[in-house]
Design an enzyme around this catalytic site. Structure first.
Site, PDB file in Angstrom:
ATOM      1  CG  ASP A  37      -9.890  17.314   0.947  1.00  0.00           C
ATOM      2  OD1 ASP A  37     -10.038  18.541   1.055  1.00  0.00           O
ATOM      3  OD2 ASP A  37      -9.281  16.628   1.786  1.00  0.00           O
ATOM      4  CD  GLU A 216      -5.520  17.456   6.137  1.00  0.00           C
ATOM      5  OE1 GLU A 216      -6.366  17.059   6.956  1.00  0.00           O
ATOM      6  OE2 GLU A 216      -5.670  18.480   5.446  1.00  0.00           O
TER       7      GLU A 216
END
Length: 517
Positions: A37, A216
């Protein structure tokens, strides 16, 4: 007969070649080892900062650090030393950075600097359960070195197992810092005056949108709608992999209002909008503090999927980012939706250009163009009124072919990567997938970026987007356009060859953990 030394040298050389054959030419990738990420995206003192989830000791996910790179133009990057290392509070999961312009944190002695808010992940000593708490770090030298706040963690919710990925912004209407953070199946909102003490103001998301996986990497921001003078708030939520869902991890978004306390959805709870219909765009978040005169909201995502992220055949490095994209809102069919296109700075990579107009394509007369370079940008305006399914085939000198297609009958735009090269590392990879898209007056407009490891397709000026990893058996060397019956017309076709970026390493020596003092 070669000596043992020579054999070992050949093995090592082949290993390096295999490691680099899928190294992207113009997408961001790590210097080595594992990346996922994007984190801490912030613009400060002339530089774009890209932090990211990084495991510097393996090409698979492991104890998370924050890797770091900087850029002046969102295209050419420079690798920096690792910014944040695991410590006594745990590994360093996802989070954000903001510029504390007015020293509301009290950490900059009358000046300003960078604040990182992130998730510390460890195991609770009492219960043995995973534990996620929010912590703070700060930099007084424009992100070169970081110091963990001695009062960490700054926010804990002991009853929540999933509690992570804070995204923070200044909300001038309420004169508060706002944190949006996810808690398993919903989003929570907190406010603070000083970035260190946080109070809960609201929740959103239980029963809203898709819950195929854990929520998320949230983001929340306001965007203007076309030229109407109106604006809406956009809430972005990524969804983790679910074994029962073939799509794997992906990203949805909501359109609505933010009242300073919580998000209010404009659409029915069961209305789902996807950011990207490909398989490989996840955990995208936007840059903070881009100057107001620039006016853009720019996002970047992790170009992979938790279905197979640990298995992709890239060797000693693994993971890359999507192209950075500028986001806009537009009215369409009575609703407000998000559009996205790569940032204009990408155009500086263009080299040679070829163009065609009014080319008729039939089953007997397909279009075919040999290429001597494998980094391409393709713009195609295609009239599909008189033909059936149209295919844009990107072929290698071997057996690989990536097909980007449009089916006018079913109004479906798709990517078929089932014969795209190396696909056997996971059963979910070799797929054909796409999205509904209505041709406008019988015509479609496609903008395609082809890299050594990926293809990104933007249709109808970014209304529909598909992002996919690919691993061809050899460089792409031919662009073909064909139809199965009838006739399609290439109203216009433009192909650019693109320059490759080189990402230099930082020359600063670094001792593990030293900058976390």
């Amino acid at each position: 007969m070669p000596t043992t030394y020579e054999i070992n040298q050949m093995i090592e050389s082949n290993k390096q070649n295999n490691d680099e054959r899928f190294r992207p030419g113009f997408h961001f990738s790590p210097p080595s080892h594992w990346l996922n990420d994007p984190n801490g995206l912030v613009f400060y003192e002339g530089s774009y900062h890209l932090f990211y989830q990084y495991h510097p000791y393996s090409n698979k996910w492991g104890p998370m650090h924050w890797g770091h790179a900087v850029s002046k133009d969102l295209v050419h990057w420079k690798h920096m030393p690792i910014a944040l290392f695991p410590d006594e509070h745990g590994a360093i999961f996802s989070g954000c950075c903001v510029v504390d312009w007015n020293n509301s944190s009290g950490l900059f002695e009358g000046s300003h600097g960078l604040i990182a808010l992130f998730t510390h992940a460890d195991t609770c000593p009492e219960s043995g359960q995973p534990r996620q708490r929010q912590s703070l770090a700060y930099s007084r030298d424009a992100g070169h070195t970081w110091h963990k706040y001695e009062g960490n963690p700054v926010l804990a919710e002991d009853e929540l197992l999933d509690f992570r990925d804070p995204k923070v912004f200044w909300h001038p209407q309420s004169e508060n810092w706002i944190m949006v953070i996810v808690a398993g199946d919903h989003t929570r909102f907190y406010r603070s005056k000083n970035l260190r003490e946080w109070s809960l103001t609201g929740e959103f998301g239980k029963g809203e949108g898709s819950h195929d996986g854990v929520w998320e990497c949230p983001d929340l921001f306001e965007l203007p709608i076309d030229e109407t003078g109106r604006s809406k708030w956009v809430l972005i939520i990524s969804i983790g992999d679910n074994p029962n869902c073939p799509e794997g991890s992906r990203t949805q978004y909501f359109i609505g209002e933010f009242d300073g306390n919580t998000f209010i959805n404009d659409n029915p709870a069961d209305h789902i909008m996807w950011l990207d219909y490909g398989r490989d765009n996840y955990a995208g978040v936007s840059w903070s503090d881009i100057p107001e005169q620039d006016g853009r909201r720019v996002i970047i995502g992790w170009m992979s999927n938790w279905k197979y992220a640990n298995e992709t055949p890239t060797g000693s490095w693994r993971g890359a980012m999507t192209l950075p994209r500028a986001l806009s809102l537009t009215n369409r069919n009575g609703g407000v939706i998000l559009t996205q296109m790569p940032v204009r700075e990408i155009e500086q990579l263009r080299k040679e250009s070829m163009s065609w107009n009014d080319v008729a394509v039939t089953p007997e007369t397909p279009f075919m163009q040999k290429m001597n370079e494998d980094l391409l940008e393709i713009e195609a305006d295609i009239d599909v009124r008189s033909g059936e399914e149209v295919h844009i085939g990107l072929k290698s000198s071997g057996q690989s072919e990536i097909v980007i297609g449009y089916d006018p009958e079913h109004q479906w735009l798709f990517i078929d990567r089932s014969k795209s090269g190396v696909t056997d590392f996971h059963p979910s990879f070799a797929t054909k997938h796409g999205a509904g898209m209505v041709a406008v007056n019988g015509k479609i407009k496609l903008h395609i970026w082809l890299d050594r490891n990926a293809v990104e397709v933007y249709a109808d000026n970014g209304l529909v987007v598909l992002t996919d990893q690919i691993f061809p058996d050899a460089p792409i060397e031919e662009v073909g356009i064909s139809t199965q019956s009838g006739q399609v017309v290439l109203d216009s076709l433009q192909i650019y060859t693109l320059k490759s970026i080189h990402i230099p390493a930082c020359t600063t020596e670094q001792t593990a953990g030293r900058n976390d003092a």
